[in-house]
Design an enzyme around this catalytic site. Sequence first.
Site, PDB file in Angstrom:
ATOM      1  N   LYS A   1       2.646   9.729   8.522  1.00 32.60           N
ATOM      2  CA  LYS A   1       1.948   9.277   9.722  1.00 32.60           C
ATOM      3  C   LYS A   1       2.542   9.831  11.035  1.00 32.60           C
ATOM      4  O   LYS A   1       2.236  10.949  11.388  1.00 32.60           O
ATOM      5  CB  LYS A   1       1.842   7.752   9.709  1.00 32.60           C
ATOM      6  CG  LYS A   1       0.893   7.284   8.584  1.00 32.60           C
ATOM      7  CD  LYS A   1       0.346   5.901   8.758  1.00 32.60           C
ATOM      8  CE  LYS A   1      -0.833   5.649   7.849  1.00 32.60           C
ATOM      9  NZ  LYS A   1      -0.524   5.059   6.538  1.00 32.60           N
TER      10      LYS A   1
ATOM     11  N   PHE B   1       0.861  -1.186   0.000  1.00 34.57           N
ATOM     12  CA  PHE B   1       0.000   0.000   0.000  1.00 34.57           C
ATOM     13  C   PHE B   1       0.893   1.230   0.000  1.00 34.57           C
ATOM     14  O   PHE B   1       1.764   1.372   0.847  1.00 34.57           O
ATOM     15  CB  PHE B   1      -0.921   0.020   1.223  1.00 34.57           C
ATOM     16  CG  PHE B   1      -1.848   1.210   1.202  1.00 34.57           C
ATOM     17  CD1 PHE B   1      -3.024   1.174   0.466  1.00 34.57           C
ATOM     18  CD2 PHE B   1      -1.525   2.380   1.873  1.00 34.57           C
ATOM     19  CE1 PHE B   1      -3.877   2.270   0.410  1.00 34.57           C
ATOM     20  CE2 PHE B   1      -2.368   3.490   1.822  1.00 34.57           C
ATOM     21  CZ  PHE B   1      -3.540   3.432   1.089  1.00 34.57           C
TER      22      PHE B   1
ATOM     23  N   ASP C   1       9.198   2.485   1.674  1.00 36.48           N
ATOM     24  CA  ASP C   1       8.054   3.257   2.140  1.00 36.48           C
ATOM     25  C   ASP C   1       7.890   2.955   3.626  1.00 36.48           C
ATOM     26  O   ASP C   1       7.426   1.886   4.014  1.00 36.48           O
ATOM     27  CB  ASP C   1       6.799   2.875   1.346  1.00 36.48           C
ATOM     28  CG  ASP C   1       5.579   3.681   1.778  1.00 36.48           C
ATOM     29  OD1 ASP C   1       5.632   4.308   2.860  1.00 36.48           O
ATOM     30  OD2 ASP C   1       4.574   3.677   1.047  1.00 36.48           O
TER      31      ASP C   1
HETATM   32  C1  PLP Z   1      -0.784   5.381   5.057  1.00 34.33           C
HETATM   33  C2  PLP Z   1       0.226   4.972   4.065  1.00 34.33           C
HETATM   34  C3  PLP Z   1       0.445   5.689   2.884  1.00 34.33           C
HETATM   35  C4  PLP Z   1      -0.398   6.875   2.482  1.00 34.33           C
HETATM   36  O1  PLP Z   1      -0.300   7.935   3.380  1.00 34.33           O
HETATM   37  P1  PLP Z   1      -1.416   9.105   3.341  1.00 34.33           P
HETATM   38  O2  PLP Z   1      -0.924  10.104   4.329  1.00 34.33           O
HETATM   39  O3  PLP Z   1      -2.721   8.472   3.716  1.00 34.33           O
HETATM   40  O4  PLP Z   1      -1.440   9.639   1.955  1.00 34.33           O
HETATM   41  C5  PLP Z   1       1.461   5.268   2.046  1.00 34.33           C
HETATM   42  N1  PLP Z   1       2.226   4.210   2.348  1.00 34.33           N
HETATM   43  C6  PLP Z   1       2.052   3.488   3.471  1.00 34.33           C
HETATM   44  C7  PLP Z   1       2.946   2.335   3.761  1.00 34.33           C
HETATM   45  C8  PLP Z   1       1.029   3.826   4.360  1.00 34.33           C
HETATM   46  O5  PLP Z   1       0.828   3.093   5.458  1.00 34.33           O
END
Ligand code: PLP
Length: 397
Positions: free
Chosen positions: A250, A136, A221
């Site tokens: 986050k 994701f 990521d």
């Molecule tokens: C939450 C998340 C995103 C997206 O972040 P947003 O602030 O919602 O755009 C991307 N990569 C990972 C691994 C995530 O957990």
Amino acid sequence: MNQIIKEAENVLMHTYNRYPVVLDHGKDMYLYDINGKRYLDFTSGIGVYAIGYGDEEYNSALKSQVDLLLHTSNYFYNVPTLEAVKKLSSATGLDRVFFTNSGAEAVEGAIKLARKYHYKKTGKDGGEIISMEHSFHGRSMGALSITGTKKYRDPFEPLIGGVKFAKFNDLNSVKTLINNNTCAIIMEPVQGEGGIYPASEEFIKGVRKLCDEKGIILIFDEIQCGMGRTGHMFAYQGYDVKPDIVTCAKALGCGVPVGAFAASENIAAAFEPGDHGTTYGGNPFVGAAVSKVFDIFESKNILDNVNKMGKYLSEKLQTLVSAYDIITGYRGKGLMQGLEFSIPVKDIIADSLDMGLILISAGTNVIRFLPPLILEKKHIEEMIEILTNCLKKTVTK
Ligand SMILES: *Cc1c(COP(=O)(O)O)cnc(C)c1O
């Protein structure tokens, strides 16, 4: 509460099935709704509020910055953001930082940087990106293009091209997708939304080696697994590998909307003025927040706490695996843990909410545990007690 929920459902776009709770305020590990009911929070607003709710030092840093200056545009310098950049650069071990407003935007920036680097190096566009199945990376078009769940992508095609998906933790499947045009490999060291799957040491080190051999950029990521969540400031530090680019968001701002991507000097040098930008990104307000978050991580020994409490939580959760047939597996690292069920977890989560515990799922069958990183043993015990009551209820239904 019902009146507010009804009104909200009439005006909000229906992109979420929300819980029937109107939250009002929080303190440490607890959230309170507008009727004063208390909830123990094991989600931190999806991995955001790492330092817990209502931290006085954090709140007062934000309040002071509000009175000074919120925003300048990126045509000027400001001190709080410089402080934040230095701290993030030092925490990631990467030389240069770009602040964004969200995680998805950090991912967008990272893939743009990888493409630009490839373009400069080879003189050709079309640099291919290898991502992982069940990954994701966000909801914007670029981040969605590299998100490994087909049903999220399908309605929005055509997305950006040149993206291939490998099997997570299967080095051969990555190898077979590499060609002369591969510019980047992106992965979460611990997959979050996909169901709390940590990368195996062999896999992550193997991917690093492949990237080194072939001159491919490795992007981690760490939007969910970074910022102390796994017991290391960044999860890759626990594997002793380093990416060329990392994305973060986050818990980076612990509540203010901020993300970032950081890169090593030689990669970052591919960007020239005009290649990338943001109006808000890295304004002094979020700079003050990020800088204070790093200070609090240090003064409160957050990483130590994650390691201690992560171990305790993991023991407790594994006891549940042995006790309940409907729980089929346990996975996790630090305070990023998951229980896999043989049934959808929706009703268990709804029951626990009734009983004053906030949990979230990852996919249909996994309950994800992402508590604020300041939690104590007593909170784990309280959570286990409520969850056990829900499980008993589910089993006897
Ligand atoms: C939450 C998340 C995103 C997206 O972040 P947003 O602030 O919602 O755009 C991307 N990569 C990972 C691994 C995530 O957990």
